[in-house]
Motif scaffolding. Sequence first.
Motif, PDB file in Angstrom:
ATOM      1  N   VAL A 316       5.475  -7.662  10.050  1.00 46.59           N
ATOM      2  CA  VAL A 316       5.493  -7.849   8.591  1.00 46.59           C
ATOM      3  C   VAL A 316       6.205  -6.674   7.929  1.00 46.59           C
ATOM      4  N   ALA A 317       5.819  -5.467   8.337  1.00 43.38           N
ATOM      5  CA  ALA A 317       6.450  -4.273   7.751  1.00 43.38           C
ATOM      6  C   ALA A 317       7.949  -4.233   8.056  1.00 43.38           C
ATOM      7  N   GLY A 318       8.304  -4.540   9.288  1.00 44.58           N
ATOM      8  CA  GLY A 318       9.714  -4.484   9.675  1.00 44.58           C
ATOM      9  C   GLY A 318      10.565  -5.525   8.957  1.00 44.58           C
ATOM     10  N   HIS A 319      10.064  -6.739   8.860  1.00 41.93           N
ATOM     11  CA  HIS A 319      10.844  -7.800   8.216  1.00 41.93           C
ATOM     12  C   HIS A 319      10.932  -7.599   6.701  1.00 41.93           C
ATOM     13  N   LEU A 320       9.889  -7.043   6.090  1.00 38.03           N
ATOM     14  CA  LEU A 320       9.981  -6.737   4.657  1.00 38.03           C
ATOM     15  C   LEU A 320      11.038  -5.667   4.405  1.00 38.03           C
ATOM     16  N   THR A 321      11.078  -4.689   5.284  1.00 33.92           N
ATOM     17  CA  THR A 321      12.107  -3.647   5.165  1.00 33.92           C
ATOM     18  C   THR A 321      13.498  -4.259   5.312  1.00 33.92           C
ATOM     19  N   ARG A 322      13.649  -5.158   6.283  1.00 40.31           N
ATOM     20  CA  ARG A 322      14.937  -5.841   6.469  1.00 40.31           C
ATOM     21  C   ARG A 322      15.336  -6.607   5.211  1.00 40.31           C
ATOM     22  N   SER A 482      -7.829 -13.542   2.522  1.00 41.82           N
ATOM     23  CA  SER A 482      -7.622 -14.651   3.452  1.00 41.82           C
ATOM     24  C   SER A 482      -8.800 -14.812   4.405  1.00 41.82           C
ATOM     25  N   VAL A 483      -8.994 -16.041   4.896  1.00 34.69           N
ATOM     26  CA  VAL A 483     -10.026 -16.285   5.907  1.00 34.69           C
ATOM     27  C   VAL A 483      -9.631 -15.586   7.200  1.00 34.69           C
ATOM     28  N   GLY A 484      -8.350 -15.587   7.525  1.00 38.32           N
ATOM     29  CA  GLY A 484      -7.866 -14.911   8.727  1.00 38.32           C
ATOM     30  C   GLY A 484      -7.744 -13.413   8.523  1.00 38.32           C
ATOM     31  N   ALA A 485      -7.307 -12.733   9.567  1.00 38.85           N
ATOM     32  CA  ALA A 485      -7.273 -11.271   9.561  1.00 38.85           C
ATOM     33  C   ALA A 485      -6.256 -10.727   8.560  1.00 38.85           C
ATOM     34  N   GLY A 486      -6.653  -9.635   7.906  1.00 38.22           N
ATOM     35  CA  GLY A 486      -5.777  -8.952   6.966  1.00 38.22           C
ATOM     36  C   GLY A 486      -6.163  -9.182   5.523  1.00 38.22           C
ATOM     37  N   ASP A 487      -5.548  -8.403   4.655  1.00 39.51           N
ATOM     38  CA  ASP A 487      -5.698  -8.551   3.204  1.00 39.51           C
ATOM     39  C   ASP A 487      -4.296  -8.339   2.646  1.00 39.51           C
ATOM     40  N   VAL A 488      -3.392  -9.254   3.030  1.00 39.43           N
ATOM     41  CA  VAL A 488      -1.954  -9.018   2.928  1.00 39.43           C
ATOM     42  C   VAL A 488      -1.491  -8.797   1.497  1.00 39.43           C
ATOM     43  N   LEU A 489      -1.852  -9.694   0.578  1.00 43.94           N
ATOM     44  CA  LEU A 489      -1.363  -9.553  -0.796  1.00 43.94           C
ATOM     45  C   LEU A 489      -1.799  -8.220  -1.396  1.00 43.94           C
ATOM     46  N   LYS A 490      -3.064  -7.872  -1.224  1.00 40.14           N
ATOM     47  CA  LYS A 490      -3.571  -6.608  -1.772  1.00 40.14           C
ATOM     48  C   LYS A 490      -2.874  -5.410  -1.109  1.00 40.14           C
ATOM     49  N   GLU A 491      -2.655  -5.479   0.193  1.00 39.55           N
ATOM     50  CA  GLU A 491      -1.990  -4.386   0.908  1.00 39.55           C
ATOM     51  C   GLU A 491      -0.545  -4.221   0.435  1.00 39.55           C
ATOM     52  N   LEU A 492       0.133  -5.334   0.208  1.00 31.24           N
ATOM     53  CA  LEU A 492       1.514  -5.248  -0.280  1.00 31.24           C
ATOM     54  C   LEU A 492       1.555  -4.595  -1.657  1.00 31.24           C
ATOM     55  N   ILE A 493       0.595  -4.980  -2.518  1.00 33.36           N
ATOM     56  CA  ILE A 493       0.535  -4.402  -3.867  1.00 33.36           C
ATOM     57  C   ILE A 493       0.193  -2.918  -3.794  1.00 33.36           C
ATOM     58  N   ASP A 494      -0.824  -2.586  -2.984  1.00 30.24           N
ATOM     59  CA  ASP A 494      -1.281  -1.196  -2.889  1.00 30.24           C
ATOM     60  C   ASP A 494      -0.242  -0.266  -2.267  1.00 30.24           C
ATOM     61  N   SER A 495       0.661  -0.812  -1.478  1.00 31.00           N
ATOM     62  CA  SER A 495       1.647   0.045  -0.807  1.00 31.00           C
ATOM     63  C   SER A 495       2.606   0.701  -1.798  1.00 31.00           C
ATOM     64  N   GLY A 496       2.806   0.069  -2.971  1.00 26.80           N
ATOM     65  CA  GLY A 496       3.716   0.620  -3.975  1.00 26.80           C
ATOM     66  C   GLY A 496       5.175   0.519  -3.596  1.00 26.80           C
ATOM     67  N   SER A 740      -0.494  -1.403   4.577  1.00 21.45           N
ATOM     68  CA  SER A 740      -0.107  -0.553   3.452  1.00 21.45           C
ATOM     69  C   SER A 740       0.379   0.810   3.947  1.00 21.45           C
ATOM     70  N   ARG A 741      -0.374   1.393   4.867  1.00 22.25           N
ATOM     71  CA  ARG A 741       0.001   2.683   5.463  1.00 22.25           C
ATOM     72  C   ARG A 741       1.378   2.584   6.133  1.00 22.25           C
ATOM     73  N   ARG A 742       1.605   1.501   6.824  1.00 21.08           N
ATOM     74  CA  ARG A 742       2.851   1.302   7.564  1.00 21.08           C
ATOM     75  C   ARG A 742       4.043   1.165   6.618  1.00 21.08           C
ATOM     76  N   LEU A 743       3.844   0.417   5.515  1.00 21.38           N
ATOM     77  CA  LEU A 743       4.927   0.226   4.543  1.00 21.38           C
ATOM     78  C   LEU A 743       5.285   1.535   3.843  1.00 21.38           C
TER      79      LEU A 743
END
Length: 746
Positions: A316-322, A482-496, A740-743
């Motif tokens: 996710v982090a790599g493809h967003l960077t791309r 999400s029901v599945g693993a992660g909190d993607v939307l919040k993590e993307l927002i929090d990453s800044g 978030s840390r990774r981004l």
Amino acid sequence: MKKRPGGFESTPHLFNPLSSAAEDLARLEGQVERVTYTNEETGYTVAKVRTQAALEPVTIVGDLLALTPGEVLVMKGTWKRHPKFGDQFRVSSHRTVLPASISGIKKYLGSGLIKGIGPVMASRIVKVFGDKTLDVIDKEIEKLASVEGLGRKRIKMIQKAWEDQKEIQGVMIFLHEHGVGPAHAAKIYKKYGQRASAVITRNPYCLARDISGIGFQTADRIAAQLGFDKSAPLRVEAGILYVLDQLSEEGHVCYPYDKLVETCEARLEVDRDTVEKALSALVHEKQVVVEAVDETLHGYGRALYRAPLYVCETGVAGHLTRLTASGKGLRTIDVERAIHWVQRQSNLRLAPGQVKAVRRAVSEKVSIITGGPGTGKTTIIHAVLQIYRAMKARVFLAAPTGRASKRMTEATGHPAATIHRMLEYRWQKGAFSRNETRPLEADVVIVDEASMIDVTLMYHLLKAMPSQAVLILVGDANQLPSVGAGDVLKELIDSGTLEVTELTEIFRQARKSMIVVNAHRINQGTLPEAGDYGDSPGDFYFIDQEEPQQVLQIILELVSKRIPSRFHLDPVSDIQVLSPMHKGTVGTENLNQRLQETLNPSPVGLVRGTRRFRLHDKVMQVRNNYEKEVFNGDIGEVASIDGEKQEMVVNFDGRHVTYDAPDLDEITLAYAISVHKSQGSEYPAVVVPILAQHYLLLQRNLIYTAVTRGKRLVVMVGSRRAMAAGVKNDKVMRRYTGLSRRLKAL
């Protein structure tokens, strides 16, 4: 004793409640009458058996997974008196034999075990052949032609099903000896064939990995009976993977190393050194990944991942960077002129926050739009869509669920799909056809209800995004994750690291709805209020009641009478009960039974364990089935039931899907569902119980999510104190993730 086909013994019905004085365990033999409860993970079952010596069926409890009505059990165990349920026989060990009595054979054949024979046909066959029925089916099946309604095609189906059963009976006997019943034996045989006994003897933990419905605990029980030591490397490695899988089901993508070791020590009952050796082996086998983390920032020094989740998070982090680093494939336009044009074209007057969201959606490669109900997210999607259409861009709209994508289509007039369908998931391959080597043929992808997307689905979505395409994520970050693993939307927002527009203004039309007003009050930590509606029906009500049994009765009356009468809504299709819990008086399990009795009191059509399905029942798919193209959370109606074939057809929004008896494990009643399962859906009316007994789950985002599911009416029933505690509790249970840390580090 004479032998039945396949090596089963035929025994008379004997009842011997007490063994000799020299033995510690009592012996009990009886025919399974019905299964009243079973836990498919642990195997714990409660059933009724009929014996010769007792007038009423006897209650048995123990690890008796997948019993079939009509089977005869020979059991050893102890008699205990339960303070609430009375005398029970607690089974320590058991074996199964085919029934010898006419009634037992009839029940056995009518249970759905043999495809082509249902209860009615079983009665007809037994009426003709009596206690010789099983011998006739085994050795002289052509004689079935004398039974009314049995043609050549049906007899051929029965013969094949019987032969299949005979083939797996050796495996079944082995598995019965280790506490696994026929339903799972069929799956095990299908996976391993004649090698099943050898495979399981060598490594029983492969069952938890390979067989749907068999978890680590069942495999562990079999392993113990086969003589595996608690410290055996196979057991500890499988146990660690089981713990990690359980944690991912709780939403964690990774877990702190030391906390995981402590958890495994406790659950597996082994020492730290044994756990760490097994972890080292799993790391070496690349099933687990350990990553260093800045302890001063995060409170722990090492994060431990299941390898697939590590691939997804880093991906996710790599493809967003791309995506963000690549240029647009579309021509550059004057964004301000485009915004003025779309307002004139669509007769819109966008608020400042909406203008900002549209500007970023048109100018940035990746942007996020978040906001609560009534803040105009749909208007923004419509405006952005109009601009990109005018540019002749190829625009794809998608959402995580079928219902959410259908709503998106209705709101925009542009076709939307589920993310799975957009990415062309192929169940035969178990993979998405759209990926980095065959990306989406899109210039712009707009995804709604983005809070529902877990880290795995986001990874596959981003993999399929062309580098030159624009990605717009729309969602409500204050809803449940999400029901599945992660909190993607919040993590993307929090990453800044991405452009985020947060919408806070509630528009005038939306302010007339107390559902919208109260959703925002809840989100701000303030208790909701009922409006002053006068004589006209309102849209938000709270009924104060502390007693769970009374809450249950009020809900039954609301759904069956009061809401349909006053609001002219259908009690089944228009009203959805949402509960924070599965267990308890007002948990989804009990609510479903009581609502089914109240709303659909027709005769029982099919029975699967403790679940009883009737024609026109409201049902829900509880796991993804890509072959049938139905997904976790899809709601439908039972359209037809064939008791003879043990088949049920469910209508999912006009698409009819057939379920055989084994498939019924994927379906449950849906008159009441959990708040989590309601994500991405809206209903004309929702009814929500809220009591102090729910305190472990009462969090602000859960109450907020429940309220925002209602379009025309929300009725909450329960304790004001429980409501206040939940609204006050904004400490969402932490999900361990590194996105978030990774981004931020990229």
